[in-house]
Write a protein that holds these residues in place. Structure first.
Motif, PDB file in Angstrom:
ATOM      1  N   THR A 167      24.624  17.159  55.119  1.00 33.95           N
ATOM      2  CA  THR A 167      24.700  16.561  53.438  1.00 33.95           C
ATOM      3  C   THR A 167      24.754  14.856  53.595  1.00 33.95           C
ATOM      4  O   THR A 167      24.006  14.320  52.779  1.00 33.95           O
ATOM      5  N   PHE A 168      25.144  14.520  54.696  1.00 31.80           N
ATOM      6  CA  PHE A 168      25.310  12.948  54.639  1.00 31.80           C
ATOM      7  C   PHE A 168      24.454  12.321  56.020  1.00 31.80           C
ATOM      8  O   PHE A 168      25.054  11.633  56.858  1.00 31.80           O
ATOM      9  N   SER A 169      23.209  12.543  56.035  1.00 28.67           N
ATOM     10  CA  SER A 169      22.376  12.214  56.834  1.00 28.67           C
ATOM     11  C   SER A 169      21.765  10.739  56.802  1.00 28.67           C
ATOM     12  O   SER A 169      21.626   9.970  57.602  1.00 28.67           O
ATOM     13  N   GLU A 170      21.713  10.063  55.282  1.00 22.85           N
ATOM     14  CA  GLU A 170      21.536   8.734  55.345  1.00 22.85           C
ATOM     15  C   GLU A 170      22.604   8.198  54.671  1.00 22.85           C
ATOM     16  O   GLU A 170      23.112   8.505  53.536  1.00 22.85           O
ATOM     17  N   ILE A 171      23.083   7.233  55.420  1.00 18.94           N
ATOM     18  CA  ILE A 171      24.584   6.719  54.833  1.00 18.94           C
ATOM     19  C   ILE A 171      24.541   5.393  55.484  1.00 18.94           C
ATOM     20  O   ILE A 171      24.098   4.843  56.359  1.00 18.94           O
TER      21      ILE A 171
ATOM     22  N   GLU B  97      29.221   1.536  53.229  1.00 20.35           N
ATOM     23  CA  GLU B  97      29.941   1.515  51.466  1.00 20.35           C
ATOM     24  C   GLU B  97      30.321   3.357  51.297  1.00 20.35           C
ATOM     25  O   GLU B  97      31.143   3.524  51.165  1.00 20.35           O
ATOM     26  N   LYS B  98      29.186   3.925  51.522  1.00 24.77           N
ATOM     27  CA  LYS B  98      29.357   5.462  51.503  1.00 24.77           C
ATOM     28  C   LYS B  98      30.279   6.108  52.459  1.00 24.77           C
ATOM     29  O   LYS B  98      31.057   7.008  52.317  1.00 24.77           O
ATOM     30  N   TYR B  99      30.054   5.489  53.596  1.00 27.35           N
ATOM     31  CA  TYR B  99      30.828   5.783  54.841  1.00 27.35           C
ATOM     32  C   TYR B  99      32.424   5.745  54.355  1.00 27.35           C
ATOM     33  O   TYR B  99      33.467   6.593  54.744  1.00 27.35           O
ATOM     34  N   ASN B 100      32.760   4.587  53.930  1.00 25.15           N
ATOM     35  CA  ASN B 100      34.048   4.266  53.405  1.00 25.15           C
ATOM     36  C   ASN B 100      34.730   5.157  52.521  1.00 25.15           C
ATOM     37  O   ASN B 100      35.749   5.566  52.323  1.00 25.15           O
ATOM     38  N   VAL B 101      33.671   5.545  51.404  1.00 26.12           N
ATOM     39  CA  VAL B 101      34.075   6.798  50.370  1.00 26.12           C
ATOM     40  C   VAL B 101      34.381   7.988  51.299  1.00 26.12           C
ATOM     41  O   VAL B 101      35.536   8.478  50.866  1.00 26.12           O
TER      42      VAL B 101
ATOM     43  N   THR C 244      30.169   6.418  64.016  1.00 20.90           N
ATOM     44  CA  THR C 244      30.116   5.060  64.812  1.00 20.90           C
ATOM     45  C   THR C 244      28.919   4.877  65.792  1.00 20.90           C
ATOM     46  O   THR C 244      28.530   3.812  66.042  1.00 20.90           O
ATOM     47  N   SER C 245      28.866   6.059  66.517  1.00 20.93           N
ATOM     48  CA  SER C 245      27.692   5.753  67.543  1.00 20.93           C
ATOM     49  C   SER C 245      26.308   5.865  67.121  1.00 20.93           C
ATOM     50  O   SER C 245      25.401   5.023  67.416  1.00 20.93           O
ATOM     51  N   LEU C 246      26.031   6.763  66.291  1.00 20.65           N
ATOM     52  CA  LEU C 246      24.452   7.086  65.652  1.00 20.65           C
ATOM     53  C   LEU C 246      24.262   6.037  64.665  1.00 20.65           C
ATOM     54  O   LEU C 246      23.043   5.658  64.590  1.00 20.65           O
ATOM     55  N   PHE C 247      25.100   5.782  63.717  1.00 19.65           N
ATOM     56  CA  PHE C 247      24.752   4.889  62.612  1.00 19.65           C
ATOM     57  C   PHE C 247      25.283   3.635  62.368  1.00 19.65           C
ATOM     58  O   PHE C 247      24.950   2.703  61.584  1.00 19.65           O
ATOM     59  N   ASP C 248      25.919   3.210  63.682  1.00 19.56           N
ATOM     60  CA  ASP C 248      26.640   1.917  63.636  1.00 19.56           C
ATOM     61  C   ASP C 248      27.654   1.489  62.727  1.00 19.56           C
ATOM     62  O   ASP C 248      27.530   0.264  62.184  1.00 19.56           O
ATOM     63  N   LEU C 249      28.295   2.490  62.120  1.00 17.16           N
ATOM     64  CA  LEU C 249      29.247   2.160  61.301  1.00 17.16           C
ATOM     65  C   LEU C 249      30.496   2.120  61.599  1.00 17.16           C
ATOM     66  O   LEU C 249      31.000   2.653  62.946  1.00 17.16           O
TER      67      LEU C 249
END
Length: 194
Positions: A65-69, A72-76, A107-112
């Motif tokens: 569902t959240f593959s493109e993030i 800002e979206k991660y914070n939500v 954090t590891s895949l999307f560097d968030l």
């Protein structure tokens, strides 16, 4: 009363048939459909299905569902997960397990980063025990003012320390803050659980 009076009256009154509302009719309502599409609601819908038995499947669904993030979206997403953790004591451990896995993946895949999640916890502690004012990003915390919410926030801190997401010295810092306040149940919980 004459018999035909009852018959005449019953013909004039129409029976109103109330149709049951089906789920599909509710979802056709455009306002509800728009609300369903919001990221917060998507996260909530997925988390509501979470159990110990299906955590792997729910994580896969969540990632799909959240593959493109972005951050800002991660914070939500982090805010929504935090609210679930704090509001539902029965499921705090499964929600935390879910958070831990999701956070390590993103954090590891999307560097968030999960800085916002940590900031929420810190603001909640300072709001609850030192009466700090909340800026606009954290105003939602003012609605979480019950004893259960405070203690669940403390449980969350303990879980984060136990899983080595927080350093152990945080326990002393939180202890110092709690000691200064007069919330006895929180004090008892914190010092009995450590």
């Amino acid at each position: 009363l004459p018999d035909n009076f009852v018959k005449m009256y019953s013909k004039k009154v129409k029976k109103k048939i109330i149709k049951p509302i089906s789920k599909s009719n509710i979802l056709k309502n455009s306002k509800l459909q728009l609300a369903k599409n919001k990221d917060e609601n998507k996260v909530n819908l997925i988390l509501n299905k979470l159990s110990e038995d299906n955590i792997d499947n729910i994580i896969i669904e969540f990632l799909g569902t959240f593959s493109e993030i972005d951050q800002e979206k991660y914070n939500v997403m982090l805010k929504t997960i935090y609210l679930k953790l704090i509001k539902d004591e029965k499921f705090i451990y499964i929600y935390y397990k879910f958070y831990n896995i999701i956070n390590s993946i993103y954090t590891s895949l999307f560097d968030l980063d999960n800085k916002y999640f940590i900031d929420i916890i810190q603001h909640k502690i300072l709001y609850d025990y030192e009466n700090n004012k909340l800026n606009d990003d954290y105003k939602f915390l003012s609605k979480l003012k019950t004893e259960e919410h405070r203690i669940n926030n403390l449980k969350l801190i303990i879980l984060l320390v136990e899983s080595k997401n927080f350093k152990l010295d945080l326990i002393k810092n939180v202890s110092d803050i709690i000691v200064k306040d007069n919330k006895v149940p929180d004090f008892v919980f914190w010092f009995n659980d450590k």
